[in-house]
Design a protein around this motif. Structure first.
Motif, mmCIF file in Angstrom:
data_model
loop_
_atom_site.group_PDB
_atom_site.id
_atom_site.type_symbol
_atom_site.label_atom_id
_atom_site.label_comp_id
_atom_site.label_asym_id
_atom_site.label_seq_id
_atom_site.Cartn_x
_atom_site.Cartn_y
_atom_site.Cartn_z
ATOM 1 N N PRO A 2 0.820 -1.210 0.000
ATOM 2 C CA PRO A 2 0.000 0.000 0.000
ATOM 3 C C PRO A 2 0.856 1.263 0.000
ATOM 4 C CG PRO A 2 -0.654 -1.484 1.793
ATOM 5 C CD PRO A 2 0.565 -2.033 1.165
ATOM 6 N N GLU A 3 0.241 2.347 -0.466
ATOM 7 C CA GLU A 3 0.955 3.635 -0.530
ATOM 8 C C GLU A 3 1.403 4.117 0.840
ATOM 9 O OE1 GLU A 3 -1.238 6.708 -2.518
ATOM 10 O OE2 GLU A 3 -2.197 5.247 -3.804
ATOM 11 N N ASN A 4 0.596 3.896 1.846
ATOM 12 C CA ASN A 4 0.903 4.430 3.161
ATOM 13 C C ASN A 4 1.653 3.419 4.052
ATOM 14 O OD1 ASN A 4 -1.135 2.643 3.589
ATOM 15 N ND2 ASN A 4 -2.361 3.990 4.883
ATOM 16 N N ALA A 5 2.302 2.409 3.459
ATOM 17 C CA ALA A 5 2.983 1.365 4.240
ATOM 18 C C ALA A 5 4.072 1.943 5.128
ATOM 19 C CB ALA A 5 3.577 0.308 3.310
ATOM 20 N N SER A 6 4.880 2.861 4.596
ATOM 21 C CA SER A 6 5.951 3.424 5.434
ATOM 22 C C SER A 6 5.362 4.269 6.567
ATOM 23 C CB SER A 6 6.925 4.242 4.598
ATOM 24 O OG SER A 6 6.269 5.364 4.046
ATOM 25 N N ALA A 7 4.294 4.969 6.328
ATOM 26 C CA ALA A 7 3.660 5.762 7.380
ATOM 27 C C ALA A 7 3.078 4.855 8.458
ATOM 28 C CB ALA A 7 2.574 6.658 6.794
ATOM 29 N N VAL A 8 2.486 3.743 8.043
ATOM 30 C CA VAL A 8 1.920 2.799 9.008
ATOM 31 C C VAL A 8 3.035 2.187 9.842
ATOM 32 C CG1 VAL A 8 0.718 0.588 9.235
ATOM 33 C CG2 VAL A 8 -0.122 2.311 7.640
ATOM 34 N N ARG A 9 4.130 1.791 9.191
ATOM 35 C CA ARG A 9 5.268 1.232 9.937
ATOM 36 C C ARG A 9 5.799 2.253 10.933
ATOM 37 N NH1 ARG A 9 8.338 -1.627 5.188
ATOM 38 N NH2 ARG A 9 8.125 0.483 4.505
ATOM 39 N N HIS A 10 5.901 3.491 10.539
ATOM 40 C CA HIS A 10 6.400 4.554 11.413
ATOM 41 C C HIS A 10 5.478 4.712 12.621
ATOM 42 C CE1 HIS A 10 8.513 8.156 12.588
ATOM 43 N NE2 HIS A 10 7.354 8.818 12.644
ATOM 44 N N GLN A 11 4.160 4.679 12.386
ATOM 45 C CA GLN A 11 3.209 4.822 13.485
ATOM 46 C C GLN A 11 3.292 3.628 14.430
ATOM 47 O OE1 GLN A 11 -0.521 5.276 11.518
ATOM 48 N NE2 GLN A 11 -0.262 7.477 11.165
ATOM 49 N N VAL A 12 3.447 2.418 13.899
ATOM 50 C CA VAL A 12 3.531 1.222 14.732
ATOM 51 C C VAL A 12 4.790 1.273 15.576
ATOM 52 C CG1 VAL A 12 3.845 -1.276 14.672
ATOM 53 C CG2 VAL A 12 2.133 -0.191 13.210
ATOM 54 N N ALA A 13 5.892 1.713 14.986
ATOM 55 C CA ALA A 13 7.154 1.771 15.721
ATOM 56 C C ALA A 13 7.088 2.768 16.864
ATOM 57 C CB ALA A 13 8.290 2.133 14.780
ATOM 58 N N HIS A 14 6.301 3.816 16.724
ATOM 59 C CA HIS A 14 6.231 4.837 17.759
ATOM 60 C C HIS A 14 4.921 4.804 18.543
ATOM 61 C CE1 HIS A 14 9.991 6.553 16.528
ATOM 62 N NE2 HIS A 14 9.579 6.576 15.287
ATOM 63 N N ALA A 15 4.144 3.759 18.387
ATOM 64 C CA ALA A 15 2.850 3.671 19.074
ATOM 65 C C ALA A 15 2.999 3.050 20.462
ATOM 66 C CB ALA A 15 1.877 2.864 18.232
ATOM 67 N N GLY A 16 4.151 3.148 21.065
ATOM 68 C CA GLY A 16 4.346 2.619 22.405
ATOM 69 C C GLY A 16 5.264 1.416 22.453
ATOM 70 N N GLY A 17 5.481 0.776 21.335
ATOM 71 C CA GLY A 17 6.372 -0.375 21.301
ATOM 72 C C GLY A 17 7.799 0.056 21.012
ATOM 73 N N PRO A 18 8.772 -0.753 21.395
ATOM 74 C CA PRO A 18 10.169 -0.394 21.130
ATOM 75 C C PRO A 18 10.498 -0.514 19.651
ATOM 76 C CG PRO A 18 10.040 -2.576 22.094
ATOM 77 C CD PRO A 18 8.653 -2.015 22.111
ATOM 78 N N SER A 19 11.442 0.270 19.215
ATOM 79 C CA SER A 19 11.876 0.203 17.818
ATOM 80 C C SER A 19 12.732 -1.044 17.611
ATOM 81 C CB SER A 19 12.695 1.447 17.472
ATOM 82 O OG SER A 19 13.939 1.412 18.152
ATOM 83 N N PRO A 20 12.904 -1.471 16.381
ATOM 84 C CA PRO A 20 13.772 -2.623 16.123
ATOM 85 C C PRO A 20 15.203 -2.396 16.624
ATOM 86 C CG PRO A 20 12.442 -2.147 14.199
ATOM 87 C CD PRO A 20 12.213 -1.030 15.162
#
Length: 117
Positions: A2-20
């Motif tokens: 999807p077009e917004n895949a990078s935005a979704v990944r960015h939101q998931v990474a900063h939605a309270g969970g630790p980054s990779p």
């Protein structure tokens, strides 16, 4: 994708969970702590042997154990096949060293000394 895949990944990474990256750093620190604990435990076992004075560890076994610890530490910092193979080789060297067979007693020698296999 999807077009917004990078935005979704960015939101998931900063939605309270630790980054990779944070997960990797924590895993590396945990590996280093585990290696240190294993080293300390092995040293305690080696030094607590009650018959250490009666049966000192041979120099080649001491060297192999030291190499094993060094390789284990390297493997925790830089996992690779060559270090895993080296650790396996050193493990076998230490485990099957003649020193662990102990000294034969006089009684054993009397019972088995004259027998030929």
């Amino acid at each position: 994708m999807p077009e917004n895949a990078s935005a979704v990944r960015h939101q998931v990474a900063h939605a309270g969970g630790p980054s990779p990256q944070t997960c990797i750093q924590v895993a590396r620190q945990a590996a280093i702590l585990a290696v240190t604990a294993a080293d300390d435990a092995m040293a305690a076992v080696c030094h607590s042997r009650s018959d250490a004075a009666a049966h000192p560890t041979p120099p080649d076994l001491d060297h192999a154990q030291g190499e094993w610890h060094a390789t284990y530490r390297q493997l925790a910092s830089y996992p690779c096949t060559a270090l895993r193979r080296r650790l396996l080789h050193l493990s076998a060297t230490v485990l099957f060293h003649p020193h662990w067979r102990g000294q034969r007693s006089a009684g054993w020698a009397a019972l088995h000394g004259s027998r030929r296999d």
